[in-house]
Design a protein around this motif. Structure first.
Motif, PDB file in Angstrom:
ATOM      1  N   ALA A   1       2.980  13.114   1.646  1.00  0.00           N
ATOM      2  CA  ALA A   1       4.072  12.699   2.523  1.00  0.00           C
ATOM      3  C   ALA A   1       4.451  11.264   2.160  1.00  0.00           C
ATOM      4  CB  ALA A   1       3.641  12.770   3.977  1.00  0.00           C
ATOM      5  N   ASN A   2       5.572  10.792   2.669  1.00  0.00           N
ATOM      6  CA  ASN A   2       5.939   9.422   2.334  1.00  0.00           C
ATOM      7  C   ASN A   2       4.875   8.464   2.866  1.00  0.00           C
ATOM      8  OD1 ASN A   2       7.105   7.451   4.491  1.00  0.00           O
ATOM      9  ND2 ASN A   2       8.056   9.400   5.080  1.00  0.00           N
ATOM     10  N   SER A   3       4.535   7.484   2.044  1.00  0.00           N
ATOM     11  CA  SER A   3       3.415   6.589   2.356  1.00  0.00           C
ATOM     12  C   SER A   3       3.807   5.508   3.357  1.00  0.00           C
ATOM     13  CB  SER A   3       2.917   5.911   1.069  1.00  0.00           C
ATOM     14  OG  SER A   3       2.455   6.863   0.148  1.00  0.00           O
ATOM     15  N   ILE A   4       5.084   5.173   3.402  1.00  0.00           N
ATOM     16  CA  ILE A   4       5.498   4.027   4.224  1.00  0.00           C
ATOM     17  C   ILE A   4       5.183   4.275   5.690  1.00  0.00           C
ATOM     18  CG2 ILE A   4       7.315   2.341   4.622  1.00  0.00           C
ATOM     19  CD1 ILE A   4       8.875   3.580   2.315  1.00  0.00           C
TER      20      ILE A   4
ATOM     21  N   GLY B   1       5.239   6.631  -3.694  1.00  0.00           N
ATOM     22  CA  GLY B   1       4.893   6.779  -2.278  1.00  0.00           C
ATOM     23  C   GLY B   1       6.090   6.779  -1.345  1.00  0.00           C
ATOM     24  N   PHE B   2       7.228   6.297  -1.837  1.00  0.00           N
ATOM     25  CA  PHE B   2       8.420   6.279  -0.982  1.00  0.00           C
ATOM     26  C   PHE B   2       9.029   7.671  -0.826  1.00  0.00           C
ATOM     27  CE2 PHE B   2      10.127   1.677  -0.848  1.00  0.00           C
ATOM     28  CZ  PHE B   2       8.856   1.155  -0.820  1.00  0.00           C
TER      29      PHE B   2
ATOM     30  N   ILE C   1      13.768   5.237   5.323  1.00  0.00           N
ATOM     31  CA  ILE C   1      13.310   3.954   4.794  1.00  0.00           C
ATOM     32  C   ILE C   1      13.664   3.829   3.319  1.00  0.00           C
ATOM     33  CG2 ILE C   1      11.399   2.316   4.786  1.00  0.00           C
ATOM     34  CD1 ILE C   1       9.872   4.223   6.614  1.00  0.00           C
ATOM     35  N   MET C   2      13.301   4.866   2.559  1.00  0.00           N
ATOM     36  CA  MET C   2      13.565   4.773   1.114  1.00  0.00           C
ATOM     37  C   MET C   2      15.057   4.791   0.820  1.00  0.00           C
ATOM     38  SD  MET C   2      14.622   7.955  -0.015  1.00  0.00           S
ATOM     39  CE  MET C   2      14.611   9.635   0.662  1.00  0.00           C
TER      40      MET C   2
ATOM     41  N   ARG D   1       0.818  -1.218   0.000  1.00  0.00           N
ATOM     42  CA  ARG D   1       0.000   0.000   0.000  1.00  0.00           C
ATOM     43  C   ARG D   1       0.850   1.265   0.000  1.00  0.00           C
ATOM     44  NH1 ARG D   1      -3.331   0.454   4.669  1.00  0.00           N
ATOM     45  NH2 ARG D   1      -4.030   2.275   3.517  1.00  0.00           N
ATOM     46  N   ALA D   2       2.155   1.087   0.213  1.00  0.00           N
ATOM     47  CA  ALA D   2       3.018   2.258   0.349  1.00  0.00           C
ATOM     48  C   ALA D   2       3.605   2.711  -0.987  1.00  0.00           C
ATOM     49  CB  ALA D   2       4.148   1.940   1.326  1.00  0.00           C
ATOM     50  N   LEU D   3       3.250   1.998  -2.041  1.00  0.00           N
ATOM     51  CA  LEU D   3       3.860   2.219  -3.335  1.00  0.00           C
ATOM     52  C   LEU D   3       3.469   3.550  -3.983  1.00  0.00           C
ATOM     53  CD1 LEU D   3       5.682   0.153  -4.533  1.00  0.00           C
ATOM     54  CD2 LEU D   3       3.773  -0.743  -5.861  1.00  0.00           C
TER      55      LEU D   3
END
Lengths: 397, 402
Positions: free
Chosen positions: A276-279, B244-245, B279-280, A62-64
């Motif tokens: 914002a970053n999804s992770i 998303g990263f 993380i990324m 889902r974080a993609l």
């Protein structure tokens, strides 16, 4: 034409200043340096909560993609529940914006709100993020004193004396960085009243609200006033040791009409960077329901609790030092009762002699050269040794 | 006192503008909308590279702390090697800054470099990120034309005519968004010469450089002009489908004195926010080593390749529409040749298309294109869906424009 923008000169480097780079140089020379400049628990062996690890691993697909501009709906739902649970009223789920750390949240707020000439009341001592963001957006930071003799509470009379027709907002950092104290309800109420009377926006940075010791209770600013516009900032960096995830958020609460206009402006700012970053966003619901992780650090026997105990114990033994015991967070801001001409030089010398890096008061816009911040993150024995070395260094001054 | 900052008036993104919110409203009403407004592959079933998943999970414990202000050293090493191999010479590993997407990188550059009154040359059409960041830093975007009749290459004569004593920098987006084309080396060399003569720095956004079709080759600007100060931007959002990263970076190259000064200023700006998400960063080495993943998308049989093919085939069938076939990326920017004068407002055109056909696209004005005769198609849906969408566009255009 200058190569560099003029505004860059106004940037204060706080915890990542010249002494920080000098410490990195020492490390490159093979020396071991104890870096107590930044509240980065991972550097001291704090581990990721298992709840977070599981949530990230399971939801990675889902974080993609880009998230919603404001953030994933279910992350915002968890944040909504959290703040409602803490007594904040007059906001809804669309009044929440998730950002890459409170750092980005602060930038979004300052970009959306400040005009040239606006004045922004900020505490002294103050963590440098907010003043930097104000300066980058042409606002003037005006420093109000926090009163060490009154448990580092904001000096309300001083605040009153600083309000002008250009004062737009007041920043509260509660629990505080660098003093680690919790503000009293009375002081918060007085500040709310002052904001109401002078039509000020309150910005409440409350990222340490889950790290409070001794059974004390943090009172969210937005829970004691419904008719003032409050922007509350929070995040997971500290309570769940996830600094590297860059997980922060803001909640706009207060009168609907103002809230909507501020929301619209922040939405525009947020839309420039898409999301914002999804992770980290997929970790938010799991983390906010994992209060166990946070609590085990602050209870007796927990790392933050014991590290504070040992720091205080050792500080008590140093002549010429006093301090206000912190109620929360991972910081204490001792006072040196000795003549120091330049506190950056003082910390540089401490670094060179003892290989311990701390940030002096001036890194927090404290105007006299008589304080420094200790980040109480190393394990007790390492911290004990470090404070003893500080004591040794100070006693030789 | 105004509640909101005045600078907000100049800010806008038509990619997430009013039509985007109207599309979300339609969806809330239960309608199915094909959203071709953003280049977000994950929304169209593209999967995470296995190499990335493995690296992320194996390194998760390294992601909990703040990274270095510039970025993790092993990630910067991989980035360094990548750009060295592309032919950039004068830079070192500390001239690399990793950010939360090229979005944050653009913000850092504008904050560090631009002052009130300065002018930055930006392409028209142009992706809105840059104009917004330039405006937020009080500088002025000045638009140079890209020439559709010359494969959308920048119009060098037009660039020359726009230079003033206040021109500080020129932005190149190559491969381009929204046109999807690759610039010719001759044009890049001419732009380098203009920058050289006028003491301008070059900002080169090259995030689509790994997504180039038909065996064509992308030339990195910094290779062609090692004597100039160039900030090259890149990231993993598109080549490895990781929007998303929020993984972007920049490389400062060129003469040492300027490089150092810019580096110091960027370091100050970067230190305000401590570090990009960690993380990324842990997956950058694995992703850059995984060239197979982007290559599989752009070869015959690969999704991006076949989706472009389907789009062009369908566009060919629409009378009155022409286009320059894109060389890279996932965008194409067709022109309504016949009857465009009937379109008074291309935002309205896009809104009407959305309402009639439930297909969301961004019109030319969203990219600062000054005539109401272009729109961008994001070619991310599977070929058959895309075919259907382009047919609907054709139907709408032939019905409404005579």
């Amino acid at each position: 034409m200058e190569l560099i923008a003029n505004r860059v000169e106004t940037i204060g480097t706080g915890t990542r200043g010249k002494n920080y780079w000098a410490a990195l140089d020492l490390e490159r020379q093979g020396k071991e340096v104890l870096k107590l400049n930044s509240g980065n628990p991972a550097a001291f062996g704090f581990k990721m909560p298992e709840s977070v690890e599981r949530a990230v691993t399971q939801n990675l697909h889902r974080a993609l993609g880009y998230s919603d501009l404001r953030g994933f709906a279910e992350a915002r739902e968890a944040i909504y529940e959290y703040h409602v649970g803490r007594g904040v009223k007059n906001f809804n789920i669309e009044d929440i914006f998730i950002g890459n750390g409170v750092s980005e949240v602060a930038s979004m707020i300052a970009t959306a709100l400040f005009n040239k000439g606006d004045e922004f009341l900020v505490p002294s001592p103050c963590y440098s993020l907010w003043t930097n963001e104000a300066a980058l957006n042409d606002a003037t930071s005006v420093y109000y004193k926090c009163d060490e003799s009154n448990h580092w509470n904001p000096d309300v009379e001083h605040i009153k004396s600083l309000v002008t027709k250009n004062t737009k907002a007041i920043l509260l950092i509660n629990p505080n960085n660098p003093t680690g104290v919790l503000y009293s309800k009375e002081v918060l109420e007085e500040i709310a009243k002052l904001a109401r009377e002078n039509n000020l926006i309150i910005i409440a940075d409350e990222i340490y609200d889950r790290l409070v010791f001794d059974g004390k209770r943090h009172i969210p600013m937005a829970s004691i006033t419904e008719d003032v516009l409050v922007i509350t900032a929070n995040g997971l960096s500290k309570s769940h040791c996830l600094c590297g995830f860059r997980c922060g958020w803001l909640v706009i609460s207060g009168p609907a009409q103002m809230r909507e206009r501020v929301n619209e402006a922040i939405l525009k700012v947020a839309s420039i960077r898409l999301g914002a970053n999804s992770i980290m966003q997929i970790a938010i619901p799991a983390a906010l329901s994992d209060s166990q992780y946070t609590n085990q650090m602050i209870e007796k026997g927990g790392r933050l609790y014991e590290q504070r105990a040992v720091t205080c114990e050792e500080l008590n033994k140093i002549d010429g030092i006093s301090y206000v015991k912190n109620d929360a967070a991972m910081y204490v801001f001792p006072k040196i009762h000795k003549e120091i001409a330049d506190d950056k030089k003082f910390t540089y010398d401490l670094l060179m002699e003892k290989q311990v890096l701390v940030v002096p008061g001036s890194g927090f816009m404290w105007e006299t050269c008589d304080h420094f911040r200790i980040v109480m993150l190393p394990e007790v024995e390492a911290l004990r040794k470090a404070v003893r070395e500080m004591g040794d260094f100070i006693s030789k001054l | 006192m105004a509640l909101v900052a005045e600078r907000m008036a100049g800010i806008g993104s038509d990619i997430r503008g009013k039509n985007f919110w109207a599309a979300l409203d339609l969806e809330k009403q239960g309608q199915k909308v094909l959203k071709l407004n953003t280049g977000n592959p994950a929304a169209f079933g593209f999967k995470m590279p296995e190499s990335v998943r493995e690296a992320l999970i194996a390194n998760l414990d390294r992601s909990v702390g703040y990274s270095d202000v510039r970025g993790m050293i092993d990630a910067r090493q991989a980035i360094f090697d990548y750009h060295k191999a592309k032919g950039i010479e004068d830079f070192d590993i500390d001239d690399i800054f990793i950010g939360n997407g090229v979005s944050e990188i653009a913000s850092m550059i504008a904050t560090a470099l631009f002052d009130k009154g300065e002018e930055v040359l930006v392409p028209s059409p142009c992706y809105s990120l840059w104009t917004n960041e330039i405006i937020l830093s009080d500088a002025k975007p000045v638009y140079y034309k890209c020439d559709e009749s010359n494969h959308w290459n920048p119009d060098v004569e037009h660039i020359k005519s726009l230079i003033t004593p206040k021109t500080k920098a020129i932005l190149l987006i190559n491969p381009n968004n929204p046109t999807g084309v690759l610039y010719s080396n001759d044009v890049l060399l001419e732009i380098a010469e203009i920058a050289r003569q006028n003491n301008m720095m070059i900002l080169s956004d090259e995030i689509y450089d790994r997504l180039v079709f038909d065996g064509k080759e992308h030339t990195t600007m910094a290779k062609l002009a090692p004597d100039l100060t160039i900030l090259t931007m890149n990231g993993l959002s598109k080549s490895h489908v990781l929007c998303g990263f929020r993984c972007g970076w920049m490389v400062i190259s060129g003469p040492e004195a300027a490089r150092k000064e810019i580096n110091e200023a960027l370091l100050k700006v970067a230190s305000i926010r401590l570090g990009a998400n960690s993380i990324m960063q842990t997956i950058i080495p694995a992703a850059l080593a995984d060239t197979e993943y982007p290559n599989s998308m752009i070869q015959p049989g690969g999704r991006l390749y076949e989706q472009r093919k389907a789009t062009c085939e369908e566009l060919d069938k629409i009378p009155g529409v022409s286009y320059v076939k894109n060389d890279g990326a996932m965008y194409i920017f067709p022109k309504i040749d016949k009857g465009a004068e009937q379109i008074a407002n291309d935002k309205q055109f896009a809104y009407d298309l959305l309402m009639d056909k439930h297909v969301l696209i961004v019109p030319g004005s969203g990219f600062k294109w000054d005539a109401p005769d272009h729109f961008r198609i994001v070619m991310l849906p599977e070929a058959e869906i895309l075919r259907d969408a382009v047919r609907k566009m054709g139907d709408f255009i032939t019905k409404n424009i005579k």
